[in-house]
Design an enzyme around this catalytic site. Sequence first.
Site, short mmCIF file in Angstrom:
data_model
loop_
_atom_site.label_atom_id
_atom_site.label_comp_id
_atom_site.label_asym_id
_atom_site.label_seq_id
_atom_site.Cartn_x
_atom_site.Cartn_y
_atom_site.Cartn_z
N ASP A 1 3.45 76.94 47.03
CA ASP A 1 3.81 77.08 45.63
C ASP A 1 2.65 76.70 44.71
O ASP A 1 2.46 77.30 43.65
CB ASP A 1 5.03 76.22 45.30
CG ASP A 1 6.32 76.79 45.89
OD1 ASP A 1 6.29 77.94 46.38
OD2 ASP A 1 7.34 76.08 45.87
N ASP B 1 5.76 72.68 34.78
CA ASP B 1 6.12 71.58 33.88
C ASP B 1 4.92 70.93 33.23
O ASP B 1 3.79 71.03 33.70
CB ASP B 1 6.93 70.51 34.64
CG ASP B 1 6.33 70.15 35.99
OD1 ASP B 1 5.10 70.05 36.09
OD2 ASP B 1 7.09 69.98 36.96
N TYR C 1 9.43 68.75 40.15
CA TYR C 1 9.53 67.32 39.83
C TYR C 1 10.80 67.02 39.05
O TYR C 1 11.45 65.98 39.25
CB TYR C 1 8.29 66.92 39.03
CG TYR C 1 8.06 65.44 38.83
CD1 TYR C 1 8.83 64.48 39.47
CD2 TYR C 1 7.03 65.00 38.00
CE1 TYR C 1 8.59 63.13 39.29
CE2 TYR C 1 6.78 63.65 37.81
CZ TYR C 1 7.57 62.72 38.46
OH TYR C 1 7.33 61.38 38.27
N LEU D 1 13.73 68.26 39.35
CA LEU D 1 14.89 68.14 40.23
C LEU D 1 14.93 66.77 40.90
O LEU D 1 16.00 66.16 41.04
CB LEU D 1 14.84 69.25 41.29
CG LEU D 1 16.04 69.33 42.24
CD1 LEU D 1 17.32 69.63 41.47
CD2 LEU D 1 15.81 70.40 43.31
N ALA E 1 13.01 57.94 35.37
CA ALA E 1 13.43 56.54 35.49
C ALA E 1 13.59 55.87 34.12
O ALA E 1 12.91 54.89 33.81
CB ALA E 1 12.44 55.76 36.35
N GLN F 1 -1.58 69.76 38.48
CA GLN F 1 -2.86 70.27 38.96
C GLN F 1 -4.02 69.95 38.03
O GLN F 1 -5.18 70.07 38.42
CB GLN F 1 -2.77 71.78 39.20
CG GLN F 1 -1.81 72.14 40.33
CD GLN F 1 -1.80 73.62 40.65
OE1 GLN F 1 -2.24 74.44 39.86
NE2 GLN F 1 -1.27 73.97 41.81
#
Length: 300
Positions: free
Chosen positions: A75, A150, A192, A194, A214, A248
Amino acid sequence: MKTGNLFNTVALVGRSNTPGIAEPLATLAACIAKRGFEVVFEGDTAREIGISGYPALTPAEIGARADVAVVLGGDGTMLGIGRQLAPYRTPLIGINHGRLGFITDIAAADMQALVPVMLSGKFEREERSLLEARIVRDGEPIYHALAFNDVVVNRSGFSGMVELRASVDGRYMYNQRSDGLIVATPTGSTAYALSSAGPILHPQLQGIVLVPIAPHALSNRPIVLPDDSKIAIQIVGGRDVNVNFDMQSFTALELNDTIEVRRSKHTVPFLHPIGYSYYATLRKKLHWNEHASNEDDKAS
């Protein structure tokens, strides 16, 4: 060479630093070329696997010259080349040579059977949205990037919580203390976001999801916004805060920096084999329906 098909020039892109990828790429190139298509390689891929006999192009040259790009990798490879080819609307075909393979949906074992059929015009097409983001410091933009999955604002591993001020379309939403905040596309909702308890958004849904990482208060929940929303995230408190784009590329942030995120004007066409089912992908990758079932993916 004209083939009489929808596509004439096919670009091949491979996953970097992957043992064993040279042979399947060379095999695929020969398989496509013998059917009359012009084959070109992404330059870094060609150099890394040491292949010759095919033009080696930059992503910009691929965008200008190729009709479709076939990506062999995971991916991450698909995300990286997708961002670079987005301005050219070059369609992508993904072959999974990685681990998860949410968006590289063709198994490597099936590529010689499926890819030529797809290049002949038998495929299912869908458009995937991207995000564009810029960082504003002291009223001036200092960085700009695209994201396929994202945009993630988060703390470093050794610092405490950050405080973020979020607004949407110029309207104040909240101040949030957490480890960070994810702004995700529907494609990125299975990444991320999910793992941070965000919802899964179907790729054809026009929305953007905000997912706290969090959060200090359990009442800070994910929220799905219209995809024409303009999101602003200001760094109010904390230290060693970064912003990542598809995990990335990243840049360090300072207090009072603002990250502005909106849907990009670009979309990327994904091509799938006939019979592709997003729900089958979810079942396989998320291990839904572990018990045997007589149900299939045929439309009723």
